[in-house]
Design a protein around this motif. Structure first.
Motif, PDB file in Angstrom:
ATOM      1  N   ASN A  36     -68.428  29.455 -10.721  1.00  7.94           N
ATOM      2  CA  ASN A  36     -69.631  28.614 -10.641  1.00  7.94           C
ATOM      3  C   ASN A  36     -70.916  29.385 -10.423  1.00  7.94           C
ATOM      4  N   LYS A  37     -70.833  30.728 -10.368  1.00  8.65           N
ATOM      5  CA  LYS A  37     -71.992  31.607 -10.318  1.00  8.65           C
ATOM      6  C   LYS A  37     -72.925  31.258  -9.171  1.00  8.65           C
ATOM      7  N   SER A  38     -74.216  31.146  -9.434  1.00  9.48           N
ATOM      8  CA  SER A  38     -75.193  30.946  -8.363  1.00  9.48           C
ATOM      9  C   SER A  38     -74.996  29.606  -7.659  1.00  9.48           C
ATOM     10  N   ILE A  39     -74.547  28.584  -8.405  1.00 11.28           N
ATOM     11  CA  ILE A  39     -74.306  27.290  -7.774  1.00 11.28           C
ATOM     12  C   ILE A  39     -73.191  27.419  -6.734  1.00 11.28           C
ATOM     13  N   GLY A  40     -72.149  28.175  -7.094  1.00 17.88           N
ATOM     14  CA  GLY A  40     -71.044  28.365  -6.167  1.00 17.88           C
ATOM     15  C   GLY A  40     -71.456  29.090  -4.901  1.00 17.88           C
ATOM     16  N   THR A  41     -72.217  30.183  -5.044  1.00 15.33           N
ATOM     17  CA  THR A  41     -72.646  30.931  -3.859  1.00 15.33           C
ATOM     18  C   THR A  41     -73.660  30.138  -3.037  1.00 15.33           C
ATOM     19  N   GLN A  42     -74.515  29.352  -3.695  1.00 14.46           N
ATOM     20  CA  GLN A  42     -75.452  28.503  -2.958  1.00 14.46           C
ATOM     21  C   GLN A  42     -74.713  27.442  -2.147  1.00 14.46           C
ATOM     22  N   SER A  43     -73.637  26.907  -2.714  1.00 11.77           N
ATOM     23  CA  SER A  43     -72.863  25.906  -1.982  1.00 11.77           C
ATOM     24  C   SER A  43     -72.193  26.531  -0.762  1.00 11.77           C
ATOM     25  N   LEU A  44     -71.712  27.774  -0.887  1.00 10.73           N
ATOM     26  CA  LEU A  44     -71.113  28.443   0.263  1.00 10.73           C
ATOM     27  C   LEU A  44     -72.157  28.727   1.337  1.00 10.73           C
ATOM     28  N   SER A  45     -73.378  29.027   0.905  1.00 10.92           N
ATOM     29  CA  SER A  45     -74.460  29.201   1.875  1.00 10.92           C
ATOM     30  C   SER A  45     -74.740  27.895   2.610  1.00 10.92           C
ATOM     31  N   ALA A  46     -74.766  26.788   1.868  1.00 13.38           N
ATOM     32  CA  ALA A  46     -74.965  25.475   2.492  1.00 13.38           C
ATOM     33  C   ALA A  46     -73.832  25.158   3.464  1.00 13.38           C
ATOM     34  N   LEU A  47     -72.625  25.581   3.121  1.00 12.97           N
ATOM     35  CA  LEU A  47     -71.472  25.373   3.997  1.00 12.97           C
ATOM     36  C   LEU A  47     -71.685  26.064   5.336  1.00 12.97           C
ATOM     37  N   PHE A  48     -72.086  27.338   5.313  1.00 11.87           N
ATOM     38  CA  PHE A  48     -72.287  28.099   6.548  1.00 11.87           C
ATOM     39  C   PHE A  48     -73.405  27.485   7.387  1.00 11.87           C
ATOM     40  N   VAL A  49     -74.492  27.086   6.733  1.00 16.86           N
ATOM     41  CA  VAL A  49     -75.612  26.503   7.477  1.00 16.86           C
ATOM     42  C   VAL A  49     -75.198  25.191   8.139  1.00 16.86           C
ATOM     43  N   SER A  50     -74.527  24.324   7.382  1.00 13.94           N
ATOM     44  CA  SER A  50     -74.135  23.022   7.932  1.00 13.94           C
ATOM     45  C   SER A  50     -73.125  23.179   9.055  1.00 13.94           C
ATOM     46  N   MET A  51     -72.205  24.146   8.922  1.00 12.18           N
ATOM     47  CA  MET A  51     -71.225  24.357   9.982  1.00 12.18           C
ATOM     48  C   MET A  51     -71.901  24.887  11.249  1.00 12.18           C
ATOM     49  N   THR A  52     -72.905  25.753  11.069  1.00 14.12           N
ATOM     50  CA  THR A  52     -73.615  26.309  12.224  1.00 14.12           C
ATOM     51  C   THR A  52     -74.350  25.219  13.000  1.00 14.12           C
ATOM     52  N   ILE A  53     -75.071  24.380  12.265  1.00 10.29           N
ATOM     53  CA  ILE A  53     -75.857  23.327  12.920  1.00 10.29           C
ATOM     54  C   ILE A  53     -74.958  22.252  13.515  1.00 10.29           C
ATOM     55  N   SER A  54     -73.973  21.799  12.730  1.00 12.01           N
ATOM     56  CA  SER A  54     -73.122  20.702  13.194  1.00 12.01           C
ATOM     57  C   SER A  54     -72.225  21.122  14.352  1.00 12.01           C
ATOM     58  N   ALA A  55     -71.924  22.435  14.469  1.00 15.19           N
ATOM     59  CA  ALA A  55     -71.088  22.899  15.576  1.00 15.19           C
ATOM     60  C   ALA A  55     -71.741  22.644  16.928  1.00 15.19           C
ATOM     61  N   LEU A  56     -73.064  22.580  16.947  1.00 21.56           N
ATOM     62  CA  LEU A  56     -73.786  22.317  18.199  1.00 21.56           C
ATOM     63  C   LEU A  56     -73.885  20.825  18.503  1.00 21.56           C
ATOM     64  N   ILE A  57     -73.683  19.984  17.507  1.00 24.95           N
ATOM     65  CA  ILE A  57     -73.975  18.563  17.667  1.00 24.95           C
ATOM     66  C   ILE A  57     -72.738  17.682  17.553  1.00 24.95           C
ATOM     67  N   LEU A  58     -71.945  17.851  16.485  1.00 28.64           N
ATOM     68  CA  LEU A  58     -70.890  16.887  16.180  1.00 28.64           C
ATOM     69  C   LEU A  58     -69.667  16.953  17.099  1.00 28.64           C
ATOM     70  N   PRO A  59     -69.099  18.139  17.395  1.00 27.55           N
ATOM     71  CA  PRO A  59     -67.871  18.151  18.206  1.00 27.55           C
ATOM     72  C   PRO A  59     -67.979  17.437  19.551  1.00 27.55           C
TER      73      PRO A  59
END
Length: 492
Positions: A36-59
Motif C-alpha cells: 500500500n506504499k505511502s498510504i500503508g505507512t501513513q496508516s501505521l503512523s496513525a496507529l501509533f499516534v492513536s495508541m499513544t493518545i488513547s493509552a492515557l484516556i481509554l483504559p
C-alpha cells in the motif's frame, strides 16, 4: 485442583488468542509498505499516534467498566477492523481502521496485564508461591507465544505468495517498483524519463530518479486487486475474530485477591485516606494524574529527559524495518513473496535478543550491552549505505541484516524498559508511560517520513539518533550513580 486447572485453561486461552491475533497482525503490518506504499505507512503512523493518545484516556474508563475479559475481546476485534480495511486500501479506509486498532490496542494491553496479574495472585494463593514469581512465569510463557506469532503469520504470507505465479512487469513510468518479483535493472530510457542512461536500483538509490519513483508509487498494482490477497486478508481477519471469540467465551472473569493489589494498590489516594475520605478518585482524576506524572518526568527530571533520544530510536528502528527495509530492499530486490521470510528472521533475532539480554544481564552491565548494540546498529546501517547487492549471491546477507535489526530492536527495547524501572522505582507508572510514549512517537515519525525522505538521509538520521541517545544514556547512568552515592553518604 479445579481452580488451578481453570487458571491454566485461562492462560492457554490467552496465549492461543494472542497467537491468532498477532500472527495475522504482524504479517499485515510487514506488508503495508510493499503493498500500500505511502498510504500503508501513513496508516501505521496513525496507529501509533492513536495508541499513544488513547493509552492515557481509554483504559481507565473501559477496563473497569466492562472487565478485563470483555476488554481483551473488544481490543482484539479492533485489530480485525484494520485487516478488513486492507480489502480496499484507501486513505478513508486504512487510516480510520488504524485509529480503531490503536484505540483497541491500548485497551487490550492494559487489560492483558491486569488479567495475567489477577491469575498470578489467585494461583499463588493456591500453590502458596510468591505471586511475583508466578507473574514472571506467566508473562514468560505469554512472551514465548508472542514471539511465535511474529513467525507464524509471516511464514504463511510468504508461503501463499510463493505458491502462485506473481506477475512480472516491464519497468515503465506506470510500473510500481515494489511489485517486481525478480531482480531487475532499470534505466532512465526504460522509464521514459529524460535522465542519463544510468542504472536505477533499490535500497539507497530510491531517490536517484524522483520522477520514476513518484510515478511508480502512484500507480495502482495488480497485486492489490488480486483475489489471492483477498483470501489471505480474509484468513487473517477470521483468525483475529476467532481470537476475540476465544477470549470472550473461553476466559472467565477474575478478581484480584484485594483491591490494593489491583493496579499496584494505587486505586485510592493516600491523602484522602489520611483525611478520613477513602472514596476512590474519579476516572478523570486518574487520567489527569497519569498525564501530569508523565509530563513531569519528561519535562523536569534530568534523567527522564536524557532517556528520550535512545527511547525514540527504538520506534525509528521499528519503522525503518517495517517500512523502507521491507519495501526498498527485500521487496525491490527479491520480491514481495520473500517479505514474510525476512520478517520471520527479524523475529528470530528478536527471540535471541529477548533471552540473550536476560542471561547476559547477570554478567554484563546495561551500558556494555548498549554499546555492543550500538556497534551492531552502526555496522548494519553502514552496510546498507554502501552495499550494492547482487541477489544471485548476496540474498543471505539481506536476511542477516533483518536478523541483526531484530537483535538491535529487542535488546535496546528490553534494556530501556528495565532502565526506566530502575531509574524511577517510586514512579513506575509514569516511567512505563514515558517509555511507551517515546517509542510510539518514534514509530509514528518513522512511518510519516518513510515515504518523504531518501533512504540515505533516513539511515544517517537513525545513526545520529542512536549515537546521541547512547551517549546521553551514559550521562543518565552517571547522574544516577552520583545521586545514589550522595544518598549513601548522607545516610552514613
Amino acid at each position: 485442583m479445579k481452580q488451578r486447572l481453570r487458571i491454566r485453561i485461562n492462560l492457554a486461552a490467552i496465549n492461543i488468542s494472542f497467537l491468532l491475533n498477532f500472527g495475522a497482525y504482524y504479517s499485515v503490518q510487514g506488508l503495508q509498505s510493499s503493498l500500500n506504499k505511502s498510504i500503508g505507512t501513513q496508516s501505521l503512523s496513525a496507529l501509533f499516534v492513536s495508541m499513544t493518545i488513547s493509552a492515557l484516556i481509554l483504559p481507565p474508563i473501559v477496563v473497569p467498566a466492562i472487565g478485563e475479559r470483555k476488554s481483551m475481546a473488544l481490543g482484539t476485534f479492533a485489530y480485525s477492523i484494520y485487516t478488513i480495511a486492507n480489502f480496499y486500501p484507501r486513505p478513508y479506509t486504512l487510516i480510520p481502521g488504524a485509529v480503531i486498532l490503536g484505540c483497541g490496542g491500548a485497551i487490550l494491553w492494559v487489560a492483558l496485564r491486569s488479567y495475567i496479574r489477577a491469575m498470578s495472585v489467585q494461583y499463588s494463593s493456591i500453590d502458596k508461591v510468591d505471586k511475583d514469581t508466578i507473574t514472571t512465569h506467566f508473562f514468560g510463557v505469554f512472551l514465548a507465544f508472542m514471539s511465535a506469532s511474529l513467525l507464524l503469520g509471516n511464514l504463511i504470507s510468504s508461503a501463499v505468495f510463493q505458491s502462485i505465479t506473481l506477475p512480472t512487469h516491464e519497468v515503465s513510468s506506470k510500473t510500481n517498483i515494489s511489485n517486481l518479483t525478480t531482480q531487475q535493472t532499470w534505466t532512465a530510457k526504460d522509464a521514459n524519463v529524460t535522465e542519463p542512461d544510468t542504472e536505477i536500483s533499490c535500497g539507497t538509490h530510491n531517490c536517484d530518479y524522483p520522477s520514476l519513483i513518484e510515478n511508480a508509487r502512484a500507480s495502482e498494482t495488480e497485486l492489490i486487486d488480486s483475489p489471492v490477497l483477498n483470501i489471505l486478508f480474509g484468513v487473517f481477519a477470521a483468525s483475529q475474530m476467532l481470537g476475540a471469540l476465544v477470549q470472550y467465551f473461553v476466559l472467565t472473569d477474575l478478581q484480584s485477591d484485594d483491591q490494593q493489589d489491583k493496579q499496584g494498590g494505587d486505586c485510592v489516594d493516600t491523602k484522602m485516606i489520611a483525611s478520613g475520605d477513602a472514596r476512590e478518585p474519579s476516572k478523570m482524576q486518574l487520567i489527569t494524574k497519569k498525564i501530569l506524572a508523565t509530563s513531569k518526568l519528561n519535562i523536569f527530571d534530568t534523567v527522564g529527559r536524557l532517556m528520550i533520544p535512545l527511547t525514540f530510536s527504538v520506534g525509528l528502528t521499528e519503522g525503518f524495518v517495517m517500512g523502507q527495509l521491507t519495501r526498498d530492499w527485500m521487496t525491490c530486490y527479491n520480491g514481495i513473496e520473500y517479505v514474510g521470510y525476512a520478517i520471520s528472521v527479524f523475529g528470530i533475532g528478536s527471540i535471541i535478543a529477548s533471552y540473550g539480554s536476560g542471561l547476559l544481564s547477570y554478567v554484563v552491565s546495561r551500558r556494555t550491552m548498549l554499546l555492543v548494540v550500538l556497534f551492531l546498529d552502526l555496522a548494519s546501517a553502514l552496510l546498507l549505505l554502501f552495499w550494492e547487492p547482487n541477489m544471485t549471491r548476496d540474498s543471505w546477507l539481506l536476511y542477516v541484516t533483518f536478523g541483526a535489526y531484530g537483535i538491535i530492536y529487542t535488546c535496546r527495547k528490553t534494556l530501556i524498559n528495565a532502565s526506566y524501572t530502575i531509574f524511577f522505582p517510586g514512579n513506575k507508572e509514569a516511567a512505563n508511560s514515558s517509555s511507551t510514549l517515546w517509542m510510539a512517537i518514534g514509530g509514528a515519525v518513522a512511518y510519516v517520513i518513510s515515504s518523504t525522505i531518501c533512504n540515505r538521509v533516513y539511515i544517517a538520521i537513525l545513526m545520529a539518533v542512536s549515537v546521541t541517545g547512547t551517549l546521553l544514556y551514559y550521562v543518565a547512568e552517571r547522574i544516577r550513580a552520583e545521586s545514589r552515592d550522595q544518598l549513601k553518604r548522607e545516610e552514613g
